[in-house]
Design an enzyme around this catalytic site. Structure first.
Site, short mmCIF file in Angstrom:
data_model
loop_
_atom_site.label_atom_id
_atom_site.label_comp_id
_atom_site.label_asym_id
_atom_site.label_seq_id
_atom_site.Cartn_x
_atom_site.Cartn_y
_atom_site.Cartn_z
CG ASN A 13 14.68 -7.91 2.64
OD1 ASN A 13 15.62 -8.71 2.28
ND2 ASN A 13 13.46 -7.94 2.30
CE LYS A 15 13.51 -5.37 -0.55
NZ LYS A 15 12.51 -4.32 -0.98
CG HIS A 99 9.57 -9.27 1.05
ND1 HIS A 99 9.33 -8.75 -0.17
CD2 HIS A 99 10.07 -8.22 1.93
CE1 HIS A 99 9.75 -7.45 -0.06
NE2 HIS A 99 10.15 -7.08 1.15
CD GLU A 101 10.79 -7.12 -3.00
OE1 GLU A 101 11.81 -7.84 -2.65
OE2 GLU A 101 10.80 -5.81 -2.83
CD GLU A 171 8.44 -4.78 4.11
OE1 GLU A 171 9.67 -4.54 4.43
OE2 GLU A 171 8.51 -5.94 3.33
N GLY A 177 10.22 0.43 -2.13
CA GLY A 177 11.15 0.98 -3.20
C GLY A 177 10.72 2.11 -3.80
CB SER A 217 10.19 4.43 1.52
OG SER A 217 10.04 3.65 -0.17
P1 13P Z 1 12.49 -0.28 0.89
O1 13P Z 1 13.11 0.30 2.22
O2 13P Z 1 13.58 -0.41 -0.24
O3 13P Z 1 11.38 0.33 0.45
O4 13P Z 1 12.25 -1.81 1.03
C1 13P Z 1 11.44 -2.09 1.87
C2 13P Z 1 11.18 -3.63 2.00
O5 13P Z 1 10.79 -4.34 1.27
C3 13P Z 1 12.07 -4.49 3.16
O6 13P Z 1 11.58 -5.54 3.36
#
Ligand code: 13P
Length: 255
Positions: A13, A15, A99, A101, A171, A177, A217
Site C-alpha cells: 500500500n 498510500k 483502511h 487512515e 491492521e 507506521g 510495520s
Molecule cells: P506500515 O507498514 O508503514 O506500518 O503501514 C501499514 C499499512 O497501513 C498498510 O496498509
C-alpha cells in the site's frame, strides 16, 4: 483444512506516495526482483494517478494491481470519486477498502465500507477489507469487540461465495507506521478470532479458504515469523513497500 489451500498475498500500500515516473521506476525494479516467484500473490497499490502507468508496466509480470479506495456508485455527479468500473478499466484486480487512515481522517464507517465492498464485488474487483483496533481500544480490552464490529459491518449481506473473493487485512492501528509490530502471537490470536467469526457467520468451509493478511510495520526482518503463523496468509505493507528491495525481500520471506 489447513493453510496450504490458501495462497498467501503480499500487497504494498503505497498510500500518498510516488509520482507516475517514480511509480514506474519502482515497479520496473520490483518486476525483476520477483520474476519467477510462485506460490504467493504479489500486489501493488499505487495512488490513483499512477494506476494506469503501473498497470502497463506490470502487464507482462506476476504482479497484480490494487487501488486504495473506491466509491460505490458507478458514475454520476460525485466530484472527486472513482468507481469500480473505472478501476477495472485501468486494470485493477483488487481494491483496499476501509483502511484505518480512511476511517480516521475521511469519515469511513462500517456502513460505507460495506457499500464499497458490494460495489467492488459486483464488478469483479476483489476487496481487501481492512479491520483493526486503536491502541486505547486494545488497552481497554475491546479488541475483539472492535474486530467483530469491523468484520461483521464490512461483510454484511454477502454470500459465502462472494466472501471467497475478499481478503481481510488485520491492521492494528497502533502498529501502523510506528515500527511497533504486533508479535506473531498477537497477530495469530486476532487472525484466529477473525476466522472463527467467519465460520460462525458463513461456514467452516468458507472461513478456511478466506485469506487474512497482517499489516502494521511489516519489514523483511519480521515477515517470516509473522507469515509462519497458521492463520496469517500474507501482509499489507506500507513503508517497506516503497522500495523494491525491501518489498521483494518480504515476498521472498513469505514463500
Ligand atoms: P506500515 O507498514 O508503514 O506500518 O503501514 C501499514 C499499512 O497501513 C498498510 O496498509
Amino acid at each position: 483444512m489447513g493453510r496450504t489451500m490458501r495462497t498467501p498475498i503480499i500487497a504494498g500500500n503505497w498510500k500518498l506516495n510516488k509520482t507516475v515516473s517514480e511509480a514506474v521506476a519502482l515497479t520496473s525494479e520490483l518486476k525483476k526482483l520477483v520474476v519467477g516467484t510462485e506460490g504467493v500473490e504479489i500486489v501493488v497499490a499505487p495512488p490513483f494517478t499512477a494506476l494506469e502507468a503501473v498497470s502497463n508496466s506490470i502487464n507482462d509480470s506476476n504482479i497484480l494491481l490494487a487501488a486504495q479506495d473506491v466509491y460505490w456508485e458507478d458514475s454520476g455527479a460525485y466530484t472527486g470519486e472513482v468507481s469500480a468500473p473505472l478501476l477495472i478499466d485501468v486494470g485493477c484486480d483488487y481494491v483496499i477498502i476501509g483502511h484505518s487512515e480512511r476511517r480516521q481522517y475521511f469519515g469511513e464507517t462500517n456502513d460505507t465500507v460495506n457499500q464499497k465492498v458490494k460495489s467492488a464485488l459486483s464488478h469483479n474487483l476483489k476487496p481487501i477489507i481492512c479491520v483493526g483496533e486503536l491502541l486505547e481500544e486494545r488497552e481497554a480490552g475491546r479488541t475483539e469487540n472492535i474486530i467483530k464490529d469491523h468484520v461483521a459491518g464490512g461483510t454484511a449481506g454477502l454470500t459465502g461465495e462472494a466472501l471467497l473473493s475478499c481478503v481481510i487485512a488485520y491492521e492494528p492501528v497502533w502498529a501502523i507506521g510506528t515500527g511497533k509490530t504486533a508479535t506473531p502471537e498477537q497477530a495469530q490470536e486476532v487472525h484466529h478470532f477473525i476466522r472463527n467469526l467467519l465460520s460462525e457467520s458463513f461456514s467452516d468451509g468458507v472461513a478456511s479458504q478466506v485469506r487474512i493478511q497482517y499489516g502494521g510495520s511489516v519489514k523483511p526482518e519480521n515477515a517470516a515469523e509473522l507469515m509462519a503463523q497458521p492463520d496469517v496468509d500474507g501482509a499489507l505493507v506500507g513503508g517497506a513497500s516503497l522500495q523494491a528491495e525491501s518489498f521483494a525481500q518480504i515476498v521472498e520471506n513469505t514463500v
